[in-house]
Design an enzyme around this catalytic site. Structure first.
Site, PDB file in Angstrom:
ATOM      1  CG  ASN A   9      -1.726   1.224   1.405  1.00 36.81           C
ATOM      2  OD1 ASN A   9      -1.866   2.010   0.539  1.00 36.81           O
ATOM      3  ND2 ASN A   9      -2.559   1.545   2.533  1.00 36.81           N
ATOM      4  CD1 TRP A  10       3.411   1.041  -2.969  1.00 41.35           C
ATOM      5  CD2 TRP A  10       3.336   2.076  -4.914  1.00 41.35           C
ATOM      6  NE1 TRP A  10       3.935   0.140  -3.591  1.00 41.35           N
ATOM      7  CE2 TRP A  10       4.154   0.950  -4.979  1.00 41.35           C
ATOM      8  CE3 TRP A  10       3.211   3.108  -5.874  1.00 41.35           C
ATOM      9  CZ2 TRP A  10       4.812   0.617  -6.143  1.00 41.35           C
ATOM     10  CZ3 TRP A  10       3.903   2.579  -7.140  1.00 41.35           C
ATOM     11  CH2 TRP A  10       4.445   1.316  -7.170  1.00 41.35           C
ATOM     12  CE  LYS A  11      -0.044   3.040   4.839  1.00 40.08           C
ATOM     13  NZ  LYS A  11       0.010   3.322   6.118  1.00 40.08           N
ATOM     14  CG  HIS A  95      -5.865   1.933   5.241  1.00 42.79           C
ATOM     15  ND1 HIS A  95      -5.126   2.850   6.022  1.00 42.79           N
ATOM     16  CD2 HIS A  95      -4.612   0.945   5.029  1.00 42.79           C
ATOM     17  CE1 HIS A  95      -4.106   2.424   6.486  1.00 42.79           C
ATOM     18  NE2 HIS A  95      -3.839   1.420   5.945  1.00 42.79           N
ATOM     19  CD  GLU A  97      -2.898   5.479   6.889  1.00 37.75           C
ATOM     20  OE1 GLU A  97      -2.949   5.398   5.553  1.00 37.75           O
ATOM     21  OE2 GLU A  97      -1.972   4.809   7.497  1.00 37.75           O
ATOM     22  CD  GLU A 167      -3.371  -2.414   7.277  1.00 39.58           C
ATOM     23  OE1 GLU A 167      -2.428  -2.696   6.579  1.00 39.58           O
ATOM     24  OE2 GLU A 167      -3.957  -1.213   7.218  1.00 39.58           O
ATOM     25  N   GLY A 173       2.973   2.261  10.736  1.00 46.47           N
ATOM     26  CA  GLY A 173       3.707   3.597  10.550  1.00 46.47           C
ATOM     27  C   GLY A 173       4.377   4.024  11.925  1.00 46.47           C
ATOM     28  CB  SER A 213       5.543  -1.790  11.776  1.00 46.92           C
ATOM     29  OG  SER A 213       5.143  -0.485  12.121  1.00 46.92           O
ATOM     30  N   GLY A 234       3.029  -1.131   4.149  1.00 47.23           N
ATOM     31  CA  GLY A 234       3.095   0.316   3.771  1.00 47.23           C
ATOM     32  C   GLY A 234       4.565   0.720   3.727  1.00 47.23           C
ATOM     33  N   GLY A 235       5.206   1.166   4.619  1.00 45.61           N
ATOM     34  CA  GLY A 235       6.549   1.793   4.507  1.00 45.61           C
ATOM     35  C   GLY A 235       7.477   0.907   3.889  1.00 45.61           C
TER      36      GLY A 235
HETATM   37  P1  13P Z   1       3.286   0.384   7.580  1.00 45.42           P
HETATM   38  O1  13P Z   1       3.653  -1.028   7.199  1.00 45.42           O
HETATM   39  O2  13P Z   1       3.879   1.597   7.148  1.00 45.42           O
HETATM   40  O3  13P Z   1       3.199   0.460   9.100  1.00 45.42           O
HETATM   41  O4  13P Z   1       1.520   0.599   6.960  1.00 45.42           O
HETATM   42  C1  13P Z   1       0.858  -0.431   7.165  1.00 45.42           C
HETATM   43  C2  13P Z   1      -0.643  -0.032   6.418  1.00 45.42           C
HETATM   44  O5  13P Z   1      -1.210   0.900   6.686  1.00 45.42           O
HETATM   45  C3  13P Z   1      -0.804  -0.879   5.284  1.00 45.42           C
HETATM   46  O6  13P Z   1      -1.997  -0.642   4.644  1.00 45.42           O
END
Ligand code: 13P
Length: 252
Positions: A9-11, A95, A97, A167, A173, A213, A234-235
């Site tokens: 997920n590149w956000k 998600h 967020e 999640e 993050g 994470s 994510g990251g």
């Molecule tokens: P991180 O891997 O950066 O913690 O993000 C997880 C995430 O929200 C994937 O959708």
């Protein structure tokens, strides 16, 4: 046997050039990967460019959101049909967020899940508790409420084809990963909820990703848990090496 599924997920990151470079790098690096589904979910404005970069590769394309209506006067929104047209197979829905920053409710997520399924997309439906909820001992209640609300009204066949991503909000993050035991407890509970609402066979068919994470150095332990079938990253999905480092841990 559930096939592991690792999605990035590149956000809201990248520009056109870096998105294409990252997608091409992932496509190249996963060329000989077998037995694992891999997908990247770029910002919607780069879906077209990324679709071209991963064409003919092992890498599937996913979007990060969509609107539930088919088409019409919904300024700024994108429909399931548009995502399919761009080459998407997956769409991340609900998600945290979007739930916490943009106010999406379980009912909103449910409408989107229904529209995605009707169009032929595979929804990756996110659930997860906040830190106060975990500390208050409410994790399993929160997950159950999100499951019941976000996934209301699915037939057994529809259920078996979706992907759930657990999640925990406090792990996203932050560098704080849920321990494999904490994650496994929720994944097993989700499987139990599905067995109760449908049956064991359907519950066993659904893939449940963990997200929060995930890194190459903690992926193996998480993915070795019996009910963890992949990761939503994510990251660590923003660099080819670290994403590949997670994908290879899913090979078993
Ligand atoms: P991180 O891997 O950066 O913690 O993000 C997880 C995430 O929200 C994937 O959708």
């Amino acid at each position: 046997m559930r096939r592991p599924f690792i999605a990035g997920n590149w956000k809201m990151t990248q520009n056109r050039a870096s998105a294409v470079a990252l997608a091409s790098g992932v496509a190249k690096a996963t060329k000989s990967v077998e037995g694992v589904d891999v997908a990247v979910c770029p910002p919607s404005c780069y879906l077209d460019a990324v679709a071209a970069a991963v064409a003919g590769s092992n890498v599937g394309l996913g979007a990060q959101n969509m609107y539930h209506q088919g088409d019409g006067a919904y300024t700024g929104e994108i429909s399931a049909a548009m995502l399919l047209d761009l080459g998407c197979r997956y769409v991340i829905l609900g998600h945290s967020e979007r739930r916490h920053i943009l106010g999406e409710t379980d009912q909103d997520v449910n409408q989107k899940v229904m529209a995605a399924l009707a169009a032929g997309l595979v929804p990756i439906v996110c659930v997860g508790e906040t830190l106060p909820e975990r500390e208050a001992g409410k994790t399993l209640d929160v997950i159950r409420t999100q499951f019941n609300g976000s996934l209301a009204g699915l037939t057994g066949e529809q259920m078996a084809g979706i992907v759930i991503a657990y999640e925990p909000v406090w792990a996203i993050g932050t560098g704080k990963t849920a321990t494999p035991e904490q994650a496994e407890e929720v994944h097993a509970d989700l499987r139990g909820i599905m067995a109760g609402c449908y049956n064991r066979e359907i519950a066993e068919a659904v893939r449940i990703q963990y997200g929060g994470s995930v890194k190459p150095d903690n992926a193996a332990e998480l993915l070795s848990q019996p009910n963890i079938d992949g990761a939503l990253v994510g990251g660590a999905s923003l660099k080819v090496d670290s994403f590949l480092g997670i994908v290879t841990k899913a090979l078993g």
